[in-house]
Design a protein around this motif. Structure first.
Motif, PDB file in Angstrom:
ATOM      1  N   MET A 247       0.829  -1.205   0.000  1.00  0.00           N
ATOM      2  CA  MET A 247       0.000   0.000   0.000  1.00  0.00           C
ATOM      3  C   MET A 247       0.862   1.253   0.000  1.00  0.00           C
ATOM      4  SD  MET A 247      -3.268  -0.761  -0.037  1.00  0.00           S
ATOM      5  CE  MET A 247      -4.114   0.591   0.754  1.00  0.00           C
ATOM      6  N   LEU A 248       1.944   1.243   0.779  1.00  0.00           N
ATOM      7  CA  LEU A 248       2.833   2.397   0.814  1.00  0.00           C
ATOM      8  C   LEU A 248       3.397   2.691  -0.575  1.00  0.00           C
ATOM      9  CD1 LEU A 248       4.826   1.678   4.105  1.00  0.00           C
ATOM     10  CD2 LEU A 248       2.998   3.371   3.774  1.00  0.00           C
ATOM     11  N   GLU A 249       3.779   1.640  -1.290  1.00  0.00           N
ATOM     12  CA  GLU A 249       4.315   1.809  -2.639  1.00  0.00           C
ATOM     13  C   GLU A 249       3.257   2.359  -3.594  1.00  0.00           C
ATOM     14  OE1 GLU A 249       7.650  -1.777  -2.639  1.00  0.00           O
ATOM     15  OE2 GLU A 249       5.650  -2.141  -3.453  1.00  0.00           O
ATOM     16  N   GLU A 250       2.043   1.800  -3.515  1.00  0.00           N
ATOM     17  CA  GLU A 250       0.999   2.231  -4.443  1.00  0.00           C
ATOM     18  C   GLU A 250       0.592   3.671  -4.181  1.00  0.00           C
ATOM     19  OE1 GLU A 250      -3.135   0.643  -6.473  1.00  0.00           O
ATOM     20  OE2 GLU A 250      -2.396  -0.359  -4.672  1.00  0.00           O
ATOM     21  N   VAL A 251       0.384   4.013  -2.933  1.00  0.00           N
ATOM     22  CA  VAL A 251      -0.013   5.389  -2.595  1.00  0.00           C
ATOM     23  C   VAL A 251       1.103   6.358  -2.967  1.00  0.00           C
ATOM     24  CG1 VAL A 251      -0.585   6.958  -0.704  1.00  0.00           C
ATOM     25  CG2 VAL A 251      -1.614   4.681  -0.786  1.00  0.00           C
ATOM     26  N   SER A 252       2.347   5.963  -2.730  1.00  0.00           N
ATOM     27  CA  SER A 252       3.477   6.817  -3.094  1.00  0.00           C
ATOM     28  C   SER A 252       3.503   7.087  -4.595  1.00  0.00           C
ATOM     29  CB  SER A 252       4.786   6.158  -2.650  1.00  0.00           C
ATOM     30  OG  SER A 252       5.898   6.889  -3.104  1.00  0.00           O
ATOM     31  N   ALA A 253       3.237   6.043  -5.387  1.00  0.00           N
ATOM     32  CA  ALA A 253       3.236   6.212  -6.839  1.00  0.00           C
ATOM     33  C   ALA A 253       2.094   7.121  -7.296  1.00  0.00           C
ATOM     34  CB  ALA A 253       3.120   4.847  -7.523  1.00  0.00           C
ATOM     35  N   ILE A 254       0.916   6.959  -6.671  1.00  0.00           N
ATOM     36  CA  ILE A 254      -0.220   7.818  -7.014  1.00  0.00           C
ATOM     37  C   ILE A 254       0.076   9.266  -6.654  1.00  0.00           C
ATOM     38  CG2 ILE A 254      -2.655   8.317  -6.546  1.00  0.00           C
ATOM     39  CD1 ILE A 254      -3.032   5.305  -6.025  1.00  0.00           C
ATOM     40  N   ASP A 255       0.616   9.477  -5.452  1.00  0.00           N
ATOM     41  CA  ASP A 255       0.964  10.835  -5.018  1.00  0.00           C
ATOM     42  C   ASP A 255       1.957  11.486  -5.975  1.00  0.00           C
ATOM     43  OD1 ASP A 255      -0.667  10.979  -2.811  1.00  0.00           O
ATOM     44  OD2 ASP A 255       0.847  10.203  -1.429  1.00  0.00           O
ATOM     45  N   ALA A 256       2.985  10.722  -6.346  1.00  0.00           N
ATOM     46  CA  ALA A 256       4.005  11.261  -7.241  1.00  0.00           C
ATOM     47  C   ALA A 256       3.418  11.627  -8.596  1.00  0.00           C
ATOM     48  CB  ALA A 256       5.143  10.248  -7.408  1.00  0.00           C
ATOM     49  N   ALA A 257       2.512  10.766  -9.108  1.00  0.00           N
ATOM     50  CA  ALA A 257       1.903  11.029 -10.409  1.00  0.00           C
ATOM     51  C   ALA A 257       1.024  12.277 -10.355  1.00  0.00           C
ATOM     52  CB  ALA A 257       1.089   9.821 -10.860  1.00  0.00           C
ATOM     53  N   ILE A 258       0.232  12.413  -9.273  1.00  0.00           N
ATOM     54  CA  ILE A 258      -0.645  13.578  -9.149  1.00  0.00           C
ATOM     55  C   ILE A 258       0.167  14.856  -8.972  1.00  0.00           C
ATOM     56  CG2 ILE A 258      -2.379  14.673  -7.668  1.00  0.00           C
ATOM     57  CD1 ILE A 258      -3.557  11.916  -7.180  1.00  0.00           C
TER      58      ILE A 258
END
Length: 539
Positions: A247-258
């Motif tokens: 989850m940390l990886e997925e949320v981090s990737a979403i945050d970075a993309a946004i």
């Protein structure tokens, strides 16, 4: 690796591939059941004697009959074209879930209007109802693939978006056999032809109710600043605590993309339009998305779906019931092949290979069918039964369906659902879906004239287009299977040739994942679970 082994971008907990994600995807995919049902039932229903008798069909010339049939069929596609664009503001402001609820409701109203059609009122309600239903379907066809794609773990994204295609084929299968059933069991009256129209309400109603039991897209919620709700939904969908490494990886990737989109394109309503006007990389992906549906319709599938009795008459199949039976078998073949595509092919063989193999095999089959019609000329030598040559042509027609269905039927929807950046995804899918319905409209509107003017040449025409599509895919479409949505920009970078891009990027992603985990461990996140969220921000 076995044929069912998943190509993962990173180690993934088994619980991520759970019932909830499949349930959400299946509910959203019900819009495709409505699309498939319409494409299957409408041509056969308009061919019923009961429909023709009620509306005095014999009083019209052949040209007028063709025009009325084309208008009834094509106003649906015209409505869907505009509905695809209406989905952009709905998806941006209302979200994926509420947008789908809106468009399913519009479809229900349109389907209800069609039921008021009868001889005394004329075809006005039919036109109005099919236009409204088309708007509903157009909007849903935009939002459904986006919604499923945004929920999906990368390794099964093709399979989940493929449920959209499965729904399409199941709806088509029901539509084909409903026509056959009413034609063989009911008397030739108003009830016989109105029942197929009434059945549209069932999948639409199931979808509308089911949408109240699924979750909004976490990626959309994050882009709208509703972070806590997004995290809650993502944890429910993944069946993981938000402090788990995955989850940390997925949320981090979403945050970075946004964050990257906010600093470049922007997150507002008009920003995607500006990006489309100023960014050639975005324009390029819009071009690819729309082109895929040009080649899809260039296979001839919608000419066959909407006017199957006309197609089978060209081969030599005579009689309304026989044509409907033959069409029903065609629906079974497509449904079986869709299941094979869904569970075995799309996330294993990949998008590019499927498109190219399917186009080559399908083109060969259409050349055979066209050559048979040219040599045997069944229309000039009518018979109550198919000759051995006619049987072989039917076999090759079904083999064509076996090549086409697991390739060009659903794969373009999968690619379009995943290849656009977050902030232009809804607009990109709007253009792609609209292009599908535009080409769909043109095919539905002019197929009878094509068969009248070209005869067997129609099959050669579509076969040549299928061969041309192989060149298009080889030089322009990169493989997208297993690539996270947030990494699609890197996949479509111009410096990587399409046939090499996937392999190179997957290698980079594995390196990135190892570096991320090393940084997380180095930050001491594993030592204190309660502080993971705070520490991962520092990483």
């Amino acid at each position: 690796m076995g044929i069912l082994a998943l190509k993962e971008d990173r180690p993934t907990p088994p619980c991520v591939y759970n019932f909830r994600i499949y349930f959400c995807a299946a509910v959203a995919a019900f819009c495709a059941v409505m699309i498939g049902y319409d494409s299957a039932f409408i041509g056969g229903t308009l061919a019923l004697t009961s429909f023709k008798n009620e509306f005095n069909w014999d009083s019209y010339s052949v040209q007028q009959q063709d025009l009325i049939s084309e208008n009834i069929v094509s106003v649906y596609q015209a409505g869907a074209f505009f509905g695809s664009f209406f989905a952009y503001p709905a998806g941006h402001y209302m979200g994926r879930k509420q947008g789908l609820q809106l468009f399913s409701l519009v479809f229900l109203v349109g389907a209800a209007l069609m039921l008021g059609t009868k001889a005394s009122t004329g075809l006005g309600l039919m036109y109005a109802g099919r236009t409204l239903a088309g708007i509903g379907i157009g909007g849903a066809s935009n939002l459904t693939p986006i919604y499923i794609s945004e929920l999906s773990p990368p390794a099964i994204r093709g399979r989940l978006v493929g449920l959209y295609e499965l729904g399409w084929q199941l709806g088509g299968l029901v539509g084909f056999w409903i026509n056959y059933g009413v034609s063989t069991t009911l008397p030739e009256n108003h009830t016989q032809w109105i029942i197929p129209f009434a059945i549209q309400l069932i999948p639409a109603g199931l979808m509308f109710v089911g949408l109240f039991f699924i979750k909004e897209s976490p990626r959309w919620l994050m882009s709208r600043g509703r972070r806590q709700e997004a995290l809650k939904n993502l944890c429910w969908i993944r069946k993981l605590d938000q402090n788990e490494m995955y989850m940390l990886e997925e949320v981090s990737a979403i945050d970075a993309a946004i964050e990257q989109q906010a600093s470049t394109v922007g997150l507002g309503f008009w920003q995607p339009f500006k990006a489309l006007g100023n960014d050639r990389k975005v324009q390029y992906r819009f071009f690819l998305g729309c082109s895929l549906f040009f080649w899809q319709n260039g296979s001839g599938i919608n000419a066959i779906n909407y006017y199957s009795p006309t197609v089978f008459k060209q081969i030599g199949v005579t009689g309304t019931n026989t044509s409907l039976l033959t069409t029903g078998v065609f629906g079974i073949v497509k449904t079986v092949m869709t299941l094979i595509w869904l569970f075995f092919l799309i996330d294993n063989l990949g998008r590019r290979n499927l498109l190219m193999y399917g186009a080559f095999g399908g083109a060969f089959c259409l050349f055979y069918v066209g050559a048979y019609i040219k040599v045997a000329d069944p229309s000039a030598h009518p018979s109550t039964s198919l000759s051995s040559g006619g049987i072989s042509a039917m076999v090759f027609f079904y083999i064509w369906a076996m090549f086409y269905t697991p390739s060009w039927n659903g794969t373009p929807w999968v690619i379009n659902s995943e290849m656009f950046p977050q902030n232009v995804r809804t607009l990109g899918q709007a253009f792609a879906a609209a292009s599908n319905w535009l080409f769909n409209f043109l095919v539905a509107r002019f197929t009878p004239q094509m068969f009248t003017a070209m005869g067997y040449g129609v099959f050669f025409f579509f076969a040549c287009l299928m061969l041309c599509s192989i060149v298009f895919v080889w030089f322009l479409i990169p493989e997208t299977k297993g690539i996270p949505l947030e990494s699609m920009d890197r996949l479509f970078a111009r410096e990587m040739p399409p046939h090499k891009a996937h392999r190179l990027l997957m290698r980079e992603l594995m390196d990135d994942e190892e570096a991320f985990r090393a940084n997380v461990k180095g930050s001491g996140i594993n030592l204190d679970k309660d502080e993971r969220a705070e520490q991962v921000e520092k990483v």
